[in-house]
Design a protein around this motif. Structure first.
Motif, PDB file in Angstrom:
ATOM      1  N   TYR A 199      60.484  66.794  60.862  1.00 18.84           N
ATOM      2  CA  TYR A 199      61.341  65.605  60.941  1.00 18.84           C
ATOM      3  C   TYR A 199      61.386  65.070  62.358  1.00 18.84           C
ATOM      4  O   TYR A 199      61.343  65.842  63.320  1.00 18.84           O
ATOM      5  N   VAL A 201      66.202  64.804  64.413  1.00 19.78           N
ATOM      6  CA  VAL A 201      67.178  64.423  63.381  1.00 19.78           C
ATOM      7  C   VAL A 201      68.265  65.498  63.359  1.00 19.78           C
ATOM      8  O   VAL A 201      67.970  66.684  63.214  1.00 19.78           O
ATOM      9  N   LYS A 242      57.928  70.216  55.639  1.00 22.92           N
ATOM     10  CA  LYS A 242      58.177  68.927  56.272  1.00 22.92           C
ATOM     11  C   LYS A 242      58.685  69.108  57.691  1.00 22.92           C
ATOM     12  O   LYS A 242      59.464  70.007  57.975  1.00 22.92           O
ATOM     13  N   ASP A 261      64.716  74.079  56.578  1.00 23.93           N
ATOM     14  CA  ASP A 261      64.355  72.909  57.379  1.00 23.93           C
ATOM     15  C   ASP A 261      65.273  72.763  58.590  1.00 23.93           C
ATOM     16  O   ASP A 261      65.162  71.803  59.334  1.00 23.93           O
ATOM     17  N   PHE A 262      66.190  73.711  58.745  1.00 24.64           N
ATOM     18  CA  PHE A 262      67.178  73.612  59.832  1.00 24.64           C
ATOM     19  C   PHE A 262      66.806  74.522  60.998  1.00 24.64           C
ATOM     20  O   PHE A 262      66.367  75.650  60.780  1.00 24.64           O
ATOM     21  N   MET A 314      67.185  69.129  62.097  1.00 23.24           N
ATOM     22  CA  MET A 314      66.057  69.177  61.173  1.00 23.24           C
ATOM     23  C   MET A 314      64.817  69.499  62.009  1.00 23.24           C
ATOM     24  O   MET A 314      64.561  68.854  63.024  1.00 23.24           O
ATOM     25  N   ARG A 315      64.042  70.472  61.559  1.00 25.41           N
ATOM     26  CA  ARG A 315      62.960  70.976  62.407  1.00 25.41           C
ATOM     27  C   ARG A 315      61.939  69.898  62.745  1.00 25.41           C
ATOM     28  O   ARG A 315      61.411  69.246  61.841  1.00 25.41           O
TER      29      ARG A 315
END
Lengths: 789, 347
Positions: free
Chosen positions: A570, A525, A568, A507-508, A538-539
């Protein structure tokens, strides 16, 4: 936490084989990460000096070695390569014991070997196979028992102690545990009475973060060399000896579990004051870190300054030195949270802080003090001063009132009452005369506060393997899966059927990814403590991850790819981190798998459009429109919005070549789609099936129509014209060709549609079909089209 | 020609053409025979022309006979034609020359990610056992990730899971486990309840072959009256049987997780080797560590308004990557997030 088996025996007469002991500890929840054997476990091995080396007459790789044993010469066959005349080696004689093996006489290739020259691993001094024989100190005389050169055989258990059990961080602690398990009483700690002389040191506790502070001075000590038995034990703990005073304080820590601190009394101005630091108070630790303290840091101060960061590290100035003659010994209990906060703030984790932040034993300060005093006086001499013990609010242990049935209910099994009584009386103050039972935990077991804790102790000491398997109970209710789960599974099914590979990315993403996609940091984020810059944000989109996957696979020779990910995304929504499920995919290269007889056209815009349409075909109210505002990472003219009831719910199109380039992608014909799952999951009902549509039972009639239009006329216009032409039967049509080029005037294109017409209740007559066609032709002519002949 | 002669002639024609049909070696010969027999100037046509000379009575007899003859001849020709054309087709087929050893055409198939495959299997088994799927946020408030789970601030247990924090938003973290879902679910729902919560979790771990800062967990929670450690053992046994087959057994070892008491580490009996070394799966120990579990800590229940004197529960959690690595023989956890098509394409 390391435990030396021989040290453990100071506290308990346990005589199990080491591996069995490790097994017993494991059954209690104390895992042995490593069990290491140390010292010599052999007999009958003596030093010998190599006199002469000859080749074995019958074997190329063997040598015949003459050795001086101190009592004559022996001839030995040896295969090692590191033989040298003149060196001292360990020679095992016939009958020698190496671990559990007894050496017997051997004839090797026809020659009797009068013993064996040993390698380090053969003597059990190395874990791994050692290359060649062990070379001993050249100054040793032949004939010395080699085992006397090494410590006695012993075992080091490297134990994994969970953070709820600080009481196990010492030899005493492990012995206590074993005492309950094996039902062997603990030995009494050998403390000699201390004769007190001279003045006591004033101690004041000025804040609630120190529950107890005990201390005493020992004056006139000589900080000499540490006796071998202490340095050897500390070495087993992985601690290098320093000087007697420092080593004694470390020794008591591993012995009893209470971290002590020794100050140089000459650097203590007046008495001891345990207080919070002043905001900004400067302090230099004994390892030279210069700290600026804050008001939540607990310090040990004298009348003028801080002399130690309580429970974590002493100060440089007041540290014990080689020439220290008067010392002050601290034995205290500090508040775990206070220590944890400060240790974290300065990233200082020490053996002491680890014990205090988990919770030390408040009741053991005087014992530890006496124990340390005994050792100091024994080794360094000096006169002990009177003990000052400040313990304003004594610890009141929790009292647990419970019944055996409470325990049974939690465990789902019964344990004999006698067994329970033995366990609980071993653990603390227990009264099982009448029910309910009463248990008061000892101060070193603050974790035993209620019946659940006692149930665990009962299960541990009774053996977790005895917990039965009950019959599985039935389901308690029914409910749908979360909507995103089933909805994304539906999309995934379409995508995998279409040849897409599912990816999973972190997610990074990095700041560079944000730049490549022109994402605004303001809406992203961000992590406060990322592992690296590579993974700082956060992607906000699943796409950067998949472009990296594309680049990764390109570098491994993949010519094309079809990838998708469900995950997800963000966004920073007005300062609040928001997250939502999304599905996205990218495709590049051949639309269909190629093989030797058939090459495939590359995937293009219409491929990705068809894919999106297939994914969304069962959702009502979905529409597509040419994007008015195209994301900067998309081709400015090749991008369409997916609309749900007019609201954007995703888009698809061609990736901007510059974004493709930013990821080093050589083929920039990349098409992507991205869908906001939230929009569609609301419309998705797992139990709802699309009802079947009736198909015609009477033959359909087919007609082709080719019309020539202005090249810039959108197909959507043609589509609209056909649908509103007024054809009166059932109708469907396919676009079969769009042609520009020779045989057509400049600026024109030919569009061919293949129609089918039918009725559900009878066959259409030719005239009726012609009527439909002429209506459609008229509508197309109205668009400026001309029937192509 | 009278009727009798005509009948004889018919018999001759029939015999003659049947002979020719039988003798025809190929379709061309058969075609000439057909023309000679049934053609416009063929023998049969000639015979039928004679009908006009017969009386009505004779016609009544001769007409059907002529038709019969025509049908017989046509049937004979058709049968022979079918036989000859089939023979020709078969001869042609036998002459087919194709290299059957060339590779087959690839089918366009996509692939589910191995983690999806593992997770699907786990959720399918737990669904059978009556666990409902519950979901929760990945960016989470500290109170749901820690405090409500009996992991207070400045407790060393909080350091057991190195945490990512959100910049500029104190109190927000990336969840370090899916236990936040348990808390959120229990806040909203009253017992009895039985849920599973699969999903991503984040820990600031060093990356190596068995550690990843992003990974997946699946947790189970059951709260009801009289839920015991024995119930946990029974349900986990069933769960493991579902994953590894009917031979699977579980073993409990004491352990510590702040949100359970008693806490257990759960080993699964090696289904590959029965304790024989060397075994890549269990390293010859016969058991493989698989889950953390325990009886829900009474404080956790109190935190969400459930009375631990009335209700009790168990909770368990396991790593999805770990299981996928075992089931699919993937040796490095990083392989899950590299998305190498050559690996993904195998599943």
């Amino acid at each position: 936490m390391k435990i030396l088996y021989s040290w453990l025996k100071d506290f308990i007469d346990a005589d199990l084989p080491a591996a069995e002991l490790a097994g017993k500890l494991a059954a209690l929840g104390i895992e042995t990460a490593e069990l290491k054997k140390t010292g010599a476990d052999f007999e009958g091995v003596f030093t010998a000096k190599i006199l002469k080396i000859e080749k074995h007459p019958n074997a190329d790789k063997l040598s015949l070695v003459d050795l001086d044993t101190g009592s004559g010469v022996r001839k030995v066959v040896c295969g090692a390569k590191n033989l040298e005349a003149g060196i001292i080696v360990p020679l095992a004689r016939e009958g020698a014991r190496l671990g559990s093996n007894i050496l017997t006489a051997a004839v090797i290739r026809g020659i009797k070997s009068d013993g064996m020259i040993c390698s380090a691993d053969e003597l059990g001094l190395a874990d791994k196979r050692a290359e060649g024989i062990l070379h001993l100190d050249k100054n040793l005389l032949p004939g010395i028992d080699v085992s006397t050169l090494y410590g006695k055989a012993d075992y080091i258990f490297d134990l994994e102690i969970t953070p709820n059990r600080p009481d196990l961080l010492s030899h005493l602690g492990i012995a206590r545990e074993l005492s309950v398990l094996l039902n062997i009483p603990l030995k009494k700690i050998d403390i000699k009475p201390v004769k007190e002389h001279g003045k006591s040191v004033d101690i004041k506790i000025s804040c609630p973060s120190c529950q107890r502070y005990s201390g005493r001075a020992v004056r006139g000590v000589k900080n000499t060399a540490t006796p071998a038995w202490i340095t050897q034990r500390l070495a087993a703990m992985g601690v290098n000896g320093k000087n007697a005073l420092v080593d004694i304080s470390n020794y008591v820590l591993y012995d009893l579990g209470l971290p002590l601190h020794f100050f140089d009394l000459k650097n203590i101005d007046g008495g001891i004051n345990v207080r919070f630091a002043a905001e900004g108070e400067k302090f230099e630790t004994l390892d030279g870190s210069k700290l600026e303290l804050n008001a939540q840091d607990l310090v040990i101060a004298d009348n003028s300054k801080a002399v130690a960061l309580a429970g974590i590290m002493g100060g440089k100035e007041s540290a014990v030195k080689e020439n220290t003659s008067d010392i002050f010994i601290e034995a205290a209990y500090f508040n775990p949270q206070t220590i944890n906060k400060t240790a974290k703030r300065y990233a200082m984790s020490s053996e002491a802080s680890q014990r205090f932040e988990r919770g030390a034993d408040v009741s053991i300060t005087l014992t530890a003090l006496a124990h340390a005093s005994n050792l100091v006086q024994e080794i360094c001499g000096g006169e002990a001063g009177p003990v000052t013990d400040v313990y304003p609010v004594p610890y009141v242990p929790a009292e647990v009132i419970f019944t055996p049935q409470d325990i049974y209910k939690i465990l789902g099994m019964e344990i004999a009452e006698e067994k329970l009584k033995q366990i609980f009386s071993g653990l603390g103050k227990f009264d099982g005369e009448k029910t309910p039972w009463k248990f008061i935990a000892p101060p070193h077991r603050r974790d035993l506060a209620h019946k659940w804790d006692l149930a665990e102790e009962a299960a541990r000491f009774n053996g977790f393997e005895n917990i039965p398997v009950s019959s599985t109970r039935a389901s308690v209710a029914f409910a749908d899966n979360p909507k995103n789960v089933d909805c994304s599974a539906k999309f995934a099914a379409v995508l995998t059927a279409a040849g897409f590979y599912e990816c999973k990315n972190f997610d990074f993403i990095s700041g560079r990814d944000l730049d490549n996609f022109y994402f605004d940091k303001k809406f992203t984020v961000e992590l406060a403590n990322p592992i690296s810059e590579e993974w700082q944000f956060m992607r906000p989109s699943l796409l950067p991850g998949m472009l990296k996957n594309a680049a990764f696979n390109q570098s491994r020779g993949a010519a094309g790819y079809k990838l998708f990910e469900t995950g997800k995304e963000y966004a920073n929504m007005k300062g609040f981190p928001a997250e939502s499920w999304a599905v996205a995919g990218i495709v590049c290269g051949a639309a269909a798998p190629e093989y030797f007889t058939q090459k495939s056209a590359p995937a293009d815009f219409y491929f990705i459009k068809g894919l999106a349409a297939q994914m969304l075909k069962d959702f009502e109210g979905v529409d597509y429109s040419v994007s008015k505002t195209v994301p900067a990472y998309m081709h400015p003219k090749i991008c369409m919005d997916i609309l749900d009831g007019g609201r954007p719910a995703g888009f698809f199109g061609k990736l901007h070549p510059l974004t493709a380039k930013a990821y080093g992608l050589k083929n920039d014909e990349i098409y992507i789609f991205t869908l906001n799952l939230k929009t569609f999951e609301k419309k998705f009902k797992a139990q709802e099936f699309k009802p079947a549509r009736d198909v015609p039972q009477f033959p359909s009639s087919y007609r082709d129509l080719s019309f020539v239009f202005d090249k810039n006329l959108n197909y959507a216009e043609i589509d609209k014209a056909v649908n509103s032409a007024g054809a009166w039967s059932k109708m469907s049509y396919n676009l079969t060709d769009v042609y520009t080029g020779p045989n057509l005037p400049e600026g024109k294109k030919s569009v061919t549609l293949n129609f089918s017409f039918w009725l559900m209740d009878r066959t259409l007559k030719d005239a009726e079909v012609d009527d439909n066609i002429s209506k459609i032709s008229a509508a197309l002519s109205a668009l400026g089209g001309e029937l192509r002949k | 020609m009278n009727l009798t002669e005509w009948k004889q002639k018919c018999a001759v024609v029939e015999a003659e053409y049947k002979k020719q049909v039988a003798a025809a070696a190929d379709l061309d010969a058969l075609a000439s025979a057909r023309v000679a027999g049934l053609g416009r100037k063929g023998a049969l046509t000639e015979l039928l022309k004679n009908l006009k000379d017969f009386s009505i009575e004779e016609k009544k007899e001769a007409g059907p006979l002529g038709n019969e003859l025509k049908k017989n001849l046509e049937a004979a020709f058709d049968a022979k034609e079918l036989s000859l054309s089939s023979a020709k087709l078969n001869a042609d087929l036998v002459n087919t020359n194709i290299d059957l050893t060339l590779p087959g055409a690839p089918v366009s198939v996509g692939h589910s990610h191995p983690l999806t495959i593992a997770l699907d299997r786990m959720t399918a088994v737990l669904s059978k056992l009556g666990f409902l799927w519950a979901d929760g946020p990945q960016v989470e408030e500290e109170k749901y990730n820690f405090d409500y789970l009996n992991i207070p601030a400045h407790h060393p247990a909080r350091d057991m899971q190195d945490t990512f924090f959100i910049a500029g938003k104190p109190g927000m973290v990336l969840r370090t486990h899916t236990s936040n879902v348990q808390v959120r679910y229990m806040e909203k729902n009253k017992p009895p309840l039985r849920i599973m919560s699969p999903g991503r979790v984040f820990r600031k771990d060093d990356i190596d072959a068995s550690h990843s800062p992003v990974f997946n967990q699946i947790e189970g929670l059951y709260v009801d009256k009289n839920v015991s450690l024995a119930d946990l053992k029974s349900d986990l046994t069933a769960f493991m049987k579902g994953l590894f087959g009917a031979k699977a057994e579980v073993r409990f070892r004491p352990s510590y997780f702040p949100f359970v008491e008693p806490g257990v580490e759960v080993d699964v009996k090696c289904v590959f080797c029965d304790g024989a070394s060397p075994c890549a799966f269990c390293k010859g120990t016969g058991w493989k560590e698989m889950l953390g579990a325990g009886i829900v800590h009474p404080q956790v229940l109190r935190n969400v308004g459930i009375d631990p004197e009335v209700y009790s529960g168990y909770a368990f959690g396991m790593g999805v990557e770990r299981l996928a690595m075992m089931l699919l023989n993937i040796k490095d956890i990083r392989a899950f997030y590299e998305n190498d098509l050559r690996i993904l394409g195998q599943f």
